[in-house]
Motif scaffolding. Structure first.
Motif, PDB file in Angstrom:
ATOM      1  N   ILE A  31       0.444  -0.913   0.103  1.00 44.35           N
ATOM      2  CA  ILE A  31      -0.169   0.104   0.106  1.00 44.35           C
ATOM      3  C   ILE A  31       0.958   1.310   0.133  1.00 44.35           C
ATOM      4  CG2 ILE A  31      -1.526   1.371   1.209  1.00 44.35           C
ATOM      5  CD1 ILE A  31      -2.577  -1.291   2.070  1.00 44.35           C
ATOM      6  N   ASN A  32       1.995   1.141   0.527  1.00 44.28           N
ATOM      7  CA  ASN A  32       2.880   2.589   1.087  1.00 44.28           C
ATOM      8  C   ASN A  32       3.496   2.191  -0.274  1.00 44.28           C
ATOM      9  OD1 ASN A  32       2.866   3.638   3.169  1.00 44.28           O
ATOM     10  ND2 ASN A  32       2.497   1.846   4.101  1.00 44.28           N
ATOM     11  N   LEU A  33       3.545   1.705  -1.429  1.00 44.11           N
ATOM     12  CA  LEU A  33       4.362   1.929  -2.542  1.00 44.11           C
ATOM     13  C   LEU A  33       3.870   3.239  -3.407  1.00 44.11           C
ATOM     14  CD1 LEU A  33       4.765  -1.559  -3.808  1.00 44.11           C
ATOM     15  CD2 LEU A  33       6.454  -0.133  -2.985  1.00 44.11           C
ATOM     16  N   GLY A  34       2.598   3.486  -2.997  1.00 45.55           N
ATOM     17  CA  GLY A  34       1.887   4.269  -3.197  1.00 45.55           C
ATOM     18  C   GLY A  34       2.010   5.653  -3.178  1.00 45.55           C
ATOM     19  N   ARG A  35       2.202   7.164  -4.463  1.00 45.50           N
ATOM     20  CA  ARG A  35       2.467   8.795  -3.630  1.00 45.50           C
ATOM     21  C   ARG A  35       1.752   8.117  -2.283  1.00 45.50           C
ATOM     22  NH1 ARG A  35       0.026  11.775  -6.823  1.00 45.50           N
ATOM     23  NH2 ARG A  35      -1.660  10.905  -8.028  1.00 45.50           N
ATOM     24  N   ASP A  36       1.811  10.016  -1.717  1.00 46.72           N
ATOM     25  CA  ASP A  36       1.654   9.874  -0.287  1.00 46.72           C
ATOM     26  C   ASP A  36       0.442  10.994  -1.165  1.00 46.72           C
ATOM     27  OD1 ASP A  36       1.826  10.423   2.079  1.00 46.72           O
ATOM     28  OD2 ASP A  36       3.056  12.450   1.944  1.00 46.72           O
ATOM     29  N   ILE A  37      -0.578  10.424  -0.111  1.00 41.79           N
ATOM     30  CA  ILE A  37      -1.808  11.848  -0.187  1.00 41.79           C
ATOM     31  C   ILE A  37      -1.772  12.323   1.826  1.00 41.79           C
ATOM     32  CG2 ILE A  37      -3.529  10.210   0.024  1.00 41.79           C
ATOM     33  CD1 ILE A  37      -4.788  11.436  -1.914  1.00 41.79           C
ATOM     34  N   ASN A  38      -2.237  13.351   1.872  1.00 38.08           N
ATOM     35  CA  ASN A  38      -3.027  14.101   3.078  1.00 38.08           C
ATOM     36  C   ASN A  38      -4.359  13.488   3.313  1.00 38.08           C
ATOM     37  OD1 ASN A  38      -2.455  14.940   5.426  1.00 38.08           O
ATOM     38  ND2 ASN A  38      -2.509  16.996   4.487  1.00 38.08           N
ATOM     39  N   ARG A  39      -4.511  12.706   4.261  1.00 40.51           N
ATOM     40  CA  ARG A  39      -5.472  12.364   4.751  1.00 40.51           C
ATOM     41  C   ARG A  39      -5.996  12.342   6.069  1.00 40.51           C
ATOM     42  NH1 ARG A  39      -8.951   9.546   0.339  1.00 40.51           N
ATOM     43  NH2 ARG A  39      -8.800  11.341  -1.725  1.00 40.51           N
ATOM     44  N   SER A  40      -5.535  13.897   6.841  1.00 39.92           N
ATOM     45  CA  SER A  40      -5.472  13.736   8.237  1.00 39.92           C
ATOM     46  C   SER A  40      -6.634  15.016   8.636  1.00 39.92           C
ATOM     47  CB  SER A  40      -3.825  13.913   8.528  1.00 39.92           C
ATOM     48  OG  SER A  40      -3.202  14.821   7.830  1.00 39.92           O
ATOM     49  N   ASP A  41      -6.739  15.994   7.408  1.00 40.90           N
ATOM     50  CA  ASP A  41      -7.927  16.813   7.498  1.00 40.90           C
ATOM     51  C   ASP A  41      -9.143  16.052   7.839  1.00 40.90           C
ATOM     52  OD1 ASP A  41      -8.419  15.519   5.291  1.00 40.90           O
ATOM     53  OD2 ASP A  41      -9.339  17.588   4.477  1.00 40.90           O
ATOM     54  N   ARG A  42     -10.222  16.747   8.842  1.00 40.88           N
ATOM     55  CA  ARG A  42     -11.420  16.686   9.183  1.00 40.88           C
ATOM     56  C   ARG A  42     -11.927  15.576  10.117  1.00 40.88           C
ATOM     57  NH1 ARG A  42     -13.581  17.571   2.960  1.00 40.88           N
ATOM     58  NH2 ARG A  42     -15.317  17.544   3.737  1.00 40.88           N
ATOM     59  N   SER A  43     -10.812  15.226  10.891  1.00 40.08           N
ATOM     60  CA  SER A  43     -10.774  14.117  11.557  1.00 40.08           C
ATOM     61  C   SER A  43     -12.476  13.876  12.371  1.00 40.08           C
ATOM     62  CB  SER A  43      -9.527  13.817  12.623  1.00 40.08           C
ATOM     63  OG  SER A  43     -10.016  15.385  13.805  1.00 40.08           O
ATOM     64  N   LYS A 290       5.401  12.547 -13.107  1.00 38.93           N
ATOM     65  CA  LYS A 290       4.854  11.734 -13.444  1.00 38.93           C
ATOM     66  C   LYS A 290       3.341  12.532 -13.644  1.00 38.93           C
ATOM     67  CE  LYS A 290       5.446   7.297 -15.263  1.00 38.93           C
ATOM     68  NZ  LYS A 290       4.645   5.703 -15.196  1.00 38.93           N
ATOM     69  N   PHE A 291       2.846  13.011 -15.164  1.00 36.01           N
ATOM     70  CA  PHE A 291       1.151  13.089 -14.596  1.00 36.01           C
ATOM     71  C   PHE A 291       0.409  12.170 -14.831  1.00 36.01           C
ATOM     72  CE2 PHE A 291       3.603  17.045 -16.738  1.00 36.01           C
ATOM     73  CZ  PHE A 291       3.099  18.060 -16.062  1.00 36.01           C
ATOM     74  N   GLY A 292      -0.301  11.635 -14.564  1.00 36.82           N
ATOM     75  CA  GLY A 292      -1.745  10.533 -14.055  1.00 36.82           C
ATOM     76  C   GLY A 292       0.143   9.580 -13.412  1.00 36.82           C
ATOM     77  N   ALA A 293      -1.465   8.017 -13.676  1.00 34.40           N
ATOM     78  CA  ALA A 293      -0.384   6.805 -13.897  1.00 34.40           C
ATOM     79  C   ALA A 293      -0.893   6.243 -14.661  1.00 34.40           C
ATOM     80  CB  ALA A 293      -1.553   7.024 -12.717  1.00 34.40           C
ATOM     81  N   SER A 294       0.497   5.445 -14.940  1.00 37.25           N
ATOM     82  CA  SER A 294       0.315   4.377 -15.597  1.00 37.25           C
ATOM     83  C   SER A 294       0.766   3.100 -15.046  1.00 37.25           C
ATOM     84  CB  SER A 294       1.444   4.465 -16.529  1.00 37.25           C
ATOM     85  OG  SER A 294       2.543   4.396 -16.119  1.00 37.25           O
ATOM     86  N   ASP A 295       1.532   2.862 -13.487  1.00 30.72           N
ATOM     87  CA  ASP A 295       0.775   1.620 -12.911  1.00 30.72           C
ATOM     88  C   ASP A 295       1.056   1.572 -11.984  1.00 30.72           C
ATOM     89  OD1 ASP A 295       2.084  -0.504 -12.828  1.00 30.72           O
ATOM     90  OD2 ASP A 295       4.441  -0.456 -13.221  1.00 30.72           O
ATOM     91  N   VAL A 296       1.088   0.802 -10.828  1.00 33.91           N
ATOM     92  CA  VAL A 296       0.463   0.898  -9.238  1.00 33.91           C
ATOM     93  C   VAL A 296       1.631   2.339  -8.770  1.00 33.91           C
ATOM     94  CG1 VAL A 296      -1.275  -0.463  -9.525  1.00 33.91           C
ATOM     95  CG2 VAL A 296       1.553  -1.372  -8.939  1.00 33.91           C
ATOM     96  N   GLN A 297       2.383   2.610  -8.873  1.00 37.77           N
ATOM     97  CA  GLN A 297       3.389   2.804  -7.933  1.00 37.77           C
ATOM     98  C   GLN A 297       3.049   4.531  -8.166  1.00 37.77           C
ATOM     99  OE1 GLN A 297       4.566   0.710 -10.212  1.00 37.77           O
ATOM    100  NE2 GLN A 297       6.423  -0.524  -9.280  1.00 37.77           N
ATOM    101  N   ASP A 298       2.233   5.142  -9.044  1.00 37.22           N
ATOM    102  CA  ASP A 298       1.774   5.831  -9.693  1.00 37.22           C
ATOM    103  C   ASP A 298       0.414   6.874  -8.899  1.00 37.22           C
ATOM    104  OD1 ASP A 298       4.232   5.594 -11.500  1.00 37.22           O
ATOM    105  OD2 ASP A 298       2.648   5.767 -13.135  1.00 37.22           O
ATOM    106  N   LEU A 299      -0.262   5.130  -8.812  1.00 36.90           N
ATOM    107  CA  LEU A 299      -1.602   5.701  -7.961  1.00 36.90           C
ATOM    108  C   LEU A 299      -1.408   6.070  -6.431  1.00 36.90           C
ATOM    109  CD1 LEU A 299      -3.536   2.362  -9.162  1.00 36.90           C
ATOM    110  CD2 LEU A 299      -3.377   5.047  -9.912  1.00 36.90           C
ATOM    111  N   ASN A 300      -1.983   6.703  -5.229  1.00 34.25           N
ATOM    112  CA  ASN A 300      -1.498   7.666  -4.222  1.00 34.25           C
ATOM    113  C   ASN A 300      -2.026   6.095  -3.792  1.00 34.25           C
ATOM    114  OD1 ASN A 300      -4.550   7.481  -3.228  1.00 34.25           O
ATOM    115  ND2 ASN A 300      -4.299   9.885  -4.789  1.00 34.25           N
ATOM    116  N   TRP A 301      -1.589   6.111  -2.415  1.00 37.31           N
ATOM    117  CA  TRP A 301      -1.609   4.945  -1.491  1.00 37.31           C
ATOM    118  C   TRP A 301      -3.590   4.105  -0.725  1.00 37.31           C
ATOM    119  CZ3 TRP A 301      -4.295   5.488   3.798  1.00 37.31           C
ATOM    120  CH2 TRP A 301      -4.430   6.871   4.413  1.00 37.31           C
ATOM    121  N   VAL A 302      -3.708   5.650  -0.567  1.00 35.76           N
ATOM    122  CA  VAL A 302      -5.791   5.551  -0.449  1.00 35.76           C
ATOM    123  C   VAL A 302      -6.066   4.283  -1.354  1.00 35.76           C
ATOM    124  CG1 VAL A 302      -7.686   6.757   0.106  1.00 35.76           C
ATOM    125  CG2 VAL A 302      -5.383   7.586   0.724  1.00 35.76           C
TER     126      VAL A 302
END
Length: 442
Positions: A31-43, A290-302
């Motif tokens: 799961i952590n192979l994905g790009r970082d994304i901040n989902r710590s807001d609005r707890s 890279k713009f967008g995603a062509s493989d799973v590593q380009d997607l975010n971890w969520v």
């Protein structure tokens, strides 16, 4: 003899939990192979969403029959496994029904466990009939042929057998209690298994004792096997539904993320007073590699968490207008293919001592085709229908972004529209000066 039994039990627990932790760490790494994304807001909103959707099953009720049956299984497994605490204590210390000191509370607990075990068996039998006899369309589509269908039935068999072991164990225990056999004191309430115990009438008590012990061991072994089977199964959602709903996108449906670096470039182009050669502001966003995603590593971890959380229920695909009209797109298959590719990448890393070695494959083209991506109408029906807030659409949009911005591979119709916007300031192929000509036609 008791010492040997306790040692064997500890070995079983060690192997079971050790293997589970090993596989859980693989999932966490993948799961952590994905790009970082901040989902710590609005707890507070996130806790509420998790409580309502994952714990409260609020989105399941749209299909009432399936919802009630699922609640039987869900509540049954959660509550019945409280008894695992007693089984673990008994297994380690050689005691028998160690929590019976709770008196009337214990009687109520065992009674509730038995009723729920019966309801679990009832529910999974109905689930099996729906899948294999009634053959509901969304549960029998071609994309589920092979392992997915086998996996779904295996889980049903697992759940039924575990509950049968539990009830037969209690039935044997109840029978031995009624005849005052050795240490079987009269404790607990057995509203279901007391009727099953009738099969032991006239049987040698020692044989019944071994039946009780065999079911006790088979139940705990079954639980360990079930727990570790989850790694290979779509039923990881039993665990991952909770973090998945907590980290879900809380923005209104239809709101897409814009790349800040691209937005800044567009603003610069539209500002007649801007100096195109000026140095960027210190806090300006950098263009991504890279713009967008062509493989799973380009997607975010969520998004990768979404892939592991998918239970393949098919509600997303059943509601997808593109799929309904015969297009190749299936949102469920998007999630399944993303998970398959992610697992392949994980195995690659395992085989190469923690480093991914390029394998000449990618999520785009090898797993998901452009035809599938462009069939999507971005209506968000799949996101709305998912019982645990998975978003196949976010993956589709990121892969589309790659096709457009990295490969200039948009469909001809879309390229025409974008050219018209660039040249005419509108999607239509005529000059801005002619825009209001329609009023003269009257």
């Amino acid at each position: 003899m008791q010492l040997l039994s306790s040692i064997l039990f500890l070995i079983l627990l060690g192997i079971g939990f050790g293997f589970f932790i090993k596989n859980a760490r693989k999932i966490y790494r993948n799961i952590n192979l994905g790009r970082d994304i901040n989902r710590s807001d609005r707890s507070s909103e996130r806790w509420k969403n998790m409580a309502m959707v994952a714990l409260g099953q609020s989105k399941m009720v749209k299909r009432p029959i399936a919802a009630v049956l699922h609640i039987f299984v869900y509540v049954g497994f959660v509550i019945i496994n409280i008894e695992m605490l007693e089984i673990i204590i008994d297994g380690i210390f050689g005691t028998h029904r160690v929590l019976s000191f709770m008196g009337p509370v214990y009687d109520v607990l065992i009674g509730v466990f038995e009723v729920l075990a019966f309801l679990v068996i009832f529910a999974v039998v109905i689930f099996w009939i729906r899948r294999n006899i009634l053959k509901l369309k969304r549960l029998n589509q071609k994309e589920l042929d092979g392992w997915p269908k086998k996996d779904a039935n295996t889980i049903i068999y697992f759940e039924a057998i575990l509950m049968v072991f539990f009830l037969v164990m209690n039935a044997a225990d109840y029978y031995l209690q009624t005849i005052n056999y050795t240490h079987f004191a009269q404790v607990g309430s057995f509203p279901v298994s007391q009727y099953i115990s009738l099969i032991f009438n006239g049987m040698n008590p020692e044989v019944v004792f071994y039946v009780e012990r065999a079911c006790w061991w088979l139940h705990i072994i079954g639980v360990m096997c079930f727990m570790n089977y989850l790694y290979y199964s779509k039923h990881l959602h039993i665990i991952l539904a909770f973090p998945n709903t907590y980290y879900a996108n809380l923005d209104e449906l239809g709101k897409f993320d814009n790349l800040e670096a691209v937005t800044n470039e567009v603003k610069l182009m539209m500002d007649p007073n801007a100096d195109p050669f000026a140095a960027p502001a210190p806090d300006a966003a950098e263009a991504p590699s890279k713009f967008g995603a062509s493989d799973v590593q380009d997607l975010n971890w969520v998004q990768l968490l979404n892939a592991y959380s998918c239970t393949e229920c098919g509600r997303c695909t059943a509601s997808c207008p593109a799929n309904i009209t015969g297009k190749k797109l299936s949102p469920r298959l998007i999630m399944m293919k993303t998970r398959d590719r992610l697992e392949e990448v994980g195995r690659n890393i395992d085989a190469n001592k923690g480093t991914f070695v390029e394998d000449g494959k990618s999520l785009l083209n090898d797993y998901i085709t452009p035809e599938e991506l462009w069939a999507c109408t971005t209506c968000n029906a799949c996101v709305e229908e998912c019982p645990i807030s998975i978003s196949p659409l976010s993956i589709i949009m990121d892969m589309r972004r790659y096709l457009v911005m990295e490969q200039s591979a948009a469909p001809m119709e879309l390229n025409t529209m974008m050219t018209n916007v660039e040249n005419n300031g509108a999607p239509w192929q005529y000059n801005q000066m002619d825009r209001l000509n329609w009023k003269d036609e009257n």
